[in-house]
Design an enzyme around this catalytic site. Sequence first.
Site, PDB file in Angstrom:
ATOM      1  N   PRO A  11      13.794   0.146   3.211  1.00  0.00           N
ATOM      2  CA  PRO A  11      14.115  -0.079   1.801  1.00  0.00           C
ATOM      3  C   PRO A  11      12.897  -0.190   0.879  1.00  0.00           C
ATOM      4  O   PRO A  11      11.905  -0.830   1.231  1.00  0.00           O
ATOM      5  CB  PRO A  11      14.901  -1.401   1.808  1.00  0.00           C
ATOM      6  N   ASN A  12      13.039   0.446  -0.256  1.00  0.00           N
ATOM      7  CA  ASN A  12      12.081   0.409  -1.367  1.00  0.00           C
ATOM      8  C   ASN A  12      10.831   1.259  -1.147  1.00  0.00           C
ATOM      9  O   ASN A  12      10.035   1.427  -2.070  1.00  0.00           O
ATOM     10  CB  ASN A  12      11.685  -1.034  -1.723  1.00  0.00           C
ATOM     11  N   ARG A  19       4.862   1.527  -8.195  1.00  0.00           N
ATOM     12  CA  ARG A  19       4.673   0.100  -8.496  1.00  0.00           C
ATOM     13  C   ARG A  19       3.810  -0.544  -7.436  1.00  0.00           C
ATOM     14  O   ARG A  19       3.667  -0.012  -6.342  1.00  0.00           O
ATOM     15  CB  ARG A  19       6.030  -0.618  -8.503  1.00  0.00           C
ATOM     16  N   TYR A  24       0.189  -1.592  -2.052  1.00  0.00           N
ATOM     17  CA  TYR A  24       0.580  -0.459  -1.222  1.00  0.00           C
ATOM     18  C   TYR A  24      -0.207   0.817  -1.510  1.00  0.00           C
ATOM     19  O   TYR A  24       0.003   1.835  -0.855  1.00  0.00           O
ATOM     20  CB  TYR A  24       2.088  -0.192  -1.385  1.00  0.00           C
ATOM     21  N   ASN A  75       8.685   2.223   9.824  1.00  0.00           N
ATOM     22  CA  ASN A  75       8.327   1.188   8.857  1.00  0.00           C
ATOM     23  C   ASN A  75       9.649   0.685   8.297  1.00  0.00           C
ATOM     24  O   ASN A  75      10.227   1.293   7.379  1.00  0.00           O
ATOM     25  CB  ASN A  75       7.428   1.729   7.747  1.00  0.00           C
ATOM     26  N   ALA A  78      11.297  -4.443   4.470  1.00  0.00           N
ATOM     27  CA  ALA A  78      11.766  -5.839   4.499  1.00  0.00           C
ATOM     28  C   ALA A  78      12.705  -6.120   5.670  1.00  0.00           C
ATOM     29  O   ALA A  78      12.778  -7.265   6.148  1.00  0.00           O
ATOM     30  CB  ALA A  78      12.449  -6.179   3.181  1.00  0.00           C
ATOM     31  N   GLU A  99       5.767   0.547  15.435  1.00  0.00           N
ATOM     32  CA  GLU A  99       6.015  -0.150  14.157  1.00  0.00           C
ATOM     33  C   GLU A  99       4.786   0.016  13.271  1.00  0.00           C
ATOM     34  O   GLU A  99       3.659  -0.221  13.712  1.00  0.00           O
ATOM     35  CB  GLU A  99       6.249  -1.639  14.461  1.00  0.00           C
ATOM     36  N   HIS A 101       3.127  -0.733   9.262  1.00  0.00           N
ATOM     37  CA  HIS A 101       3.178  -1.307   7.912  1.00  0.00           C
ATOM     38  C   HIS A 101       1.938  -0.871   7.158  1.00  0.00           C
ATOM     39  O   HIS A 101       0.838  -0.876   7.711  1.00  0.00           O
ATOM     40  CB  HIS A 101       3.235  -2.839   7.957  1.00  0.00           C
ATOM     41  N   ARG A 108      -0.384 -11.837   4.342  1.00  0.00           N
ATOM     42  CA  ARG A 108       0.542 -12.049   3.227  1.00  0.00           C
ATOM     43  C   ARG A 108       1.411 -13.288   3.488  1.00  0.00           C
ATOM     44  O   ARG A 108       1.051 -14.151   4.265  1.00  0.00           O
ATOM     45  CB  ARG A 108       1.364 -10.769   3.025  1.00  0.00           C
TER      46      ARG A 108
HETATM   47  O1  CA2 Z   1       3.422  -3.120   4.301  1.00  0.00           O
HETATM   48  C1  CA2 Z   1       4.469  -2.537   4.559  1.00  0.00           C
HETATM   49  O2  CA2 Z   1       4.526  -1.361   4.864  1.00  0.00           O
HETATM   50  C2  CA2 Z   1       5.804  -3.293   4.444  1.00  0.00           C
HETATM   51  O3  CA2 Z   1       6.675  -2.822   5.460  1.00  0.00           O
HETATM   52  C3  CA2 Z   1       6.345  -2.971   3.068  1.00  0.00           C
HETATM   53  C4  CA2 Z   1       7.622  -3.719   2.738  1.00  0.00           C
HETATM   54  C5  CA2 Z   1       7.436  -5.241   2.970  1.00  0.00           C
HETATM   55  O4  CA2 Z   1       8.675  -5.895   2.779  1.00  0.00           O
HETATM   56  C6  CA2 Z   1       6.937  -5.521   4.381  1.00  0.00           C
HETATM   57  O5  CA2 Z   1       6.743  -6.897   4.509  1.00  0.00           O
HETATM   58  C7  CA2 Z   1       5.626  -4.799   4.630  1.00  0.00           C
HETATM   59  C8  CA2 Z   1       8.001  -3.525   1.257  1.00  0.00           C
HETATM   60  C9  CA2 Z   1       8.189  -2.095   0.868  1.00  0.00           C
HETATM   61  C10 CA2 Z   1       8.397  -2.043  -0.602  1.00  0.00           C
HETATM   62  O6  CA2 Z   1       7.637  -0.982  -1.114  1.00  0.00           O
HETATM   63  C11 CA2 Z   1       7.404  -0.945  -2.451  1.00  0.00           C
HETATM   64  C12 CA2 Z   1       6.611   0.079  -2.897  1.00  0.00           C
HETATM   65  C13 CA2 Z   1       6.321   0.175  -4.214  1.00  0.00           C
HETATM   66  C14 CA2 Z   1       6.817  -0.718  -5.118  1.00  0.00           C
HETATM   67  C15 CA2 Z   1       7.610  -1.750  -4.679  1.00  0.00           C
HETATM   68  C16 CA2 Z   1       7.920  -1.862  -3.331  1.00  0.00           C
END
Ligand code: CA2
Length: 145
Positions: A11-12, A19, A24, A75, A78, A99, A101, A108
Amino acid sequence: MGKSVIIINGPNLNLLGTREPEIYGAVTLKDIEALTRAHGETLGLEIDFFQSNKEGELVDAIQGAAGNHGGIILNAAAYTHTSVALQDAIKATGVPTIEVHLSNVFSREEFRHHSYISPVAAGVICGFGAKGYVLALDALADIID
Ligand code: CA2
């Protein structure tokens, strides 16, 4: 089968590059897809690339890897920190899963330090941005061989 890998994104991650670039980076999911397809070619690995914001669709993608892909790069975003369903799916399919990230989840918030994926993953890569997917492909190429 065998020489093919599926890269599954949760997700996301479709928002990458739009953003929170301080966490990221500026890279988009399309960039990561292109990067991994190019690297897969050098390793002789065919790449399937998938993203969903829905937990059930991620479960379906993991189940679908059995018999079709030699490995999974996941990946779970969340859902990493919440999903027993994803852990069960990886366990049930038995397909080697790495896995990944983008961020270093251990630097974090505390809730990101626990993963339901890690106990059933062949390995974990975090903190190297998009390069983590490339490193995971290298690792999977060895495992699949
Ligand atoms: O660091 C990673 O790849 C995560 O899997 C990213 C997830 C986070 O919940 C994990 O703890 C670590 C979040 C992905 C959301 O991605 C976004 C990208 C751009 C703007 C907002 C969110």
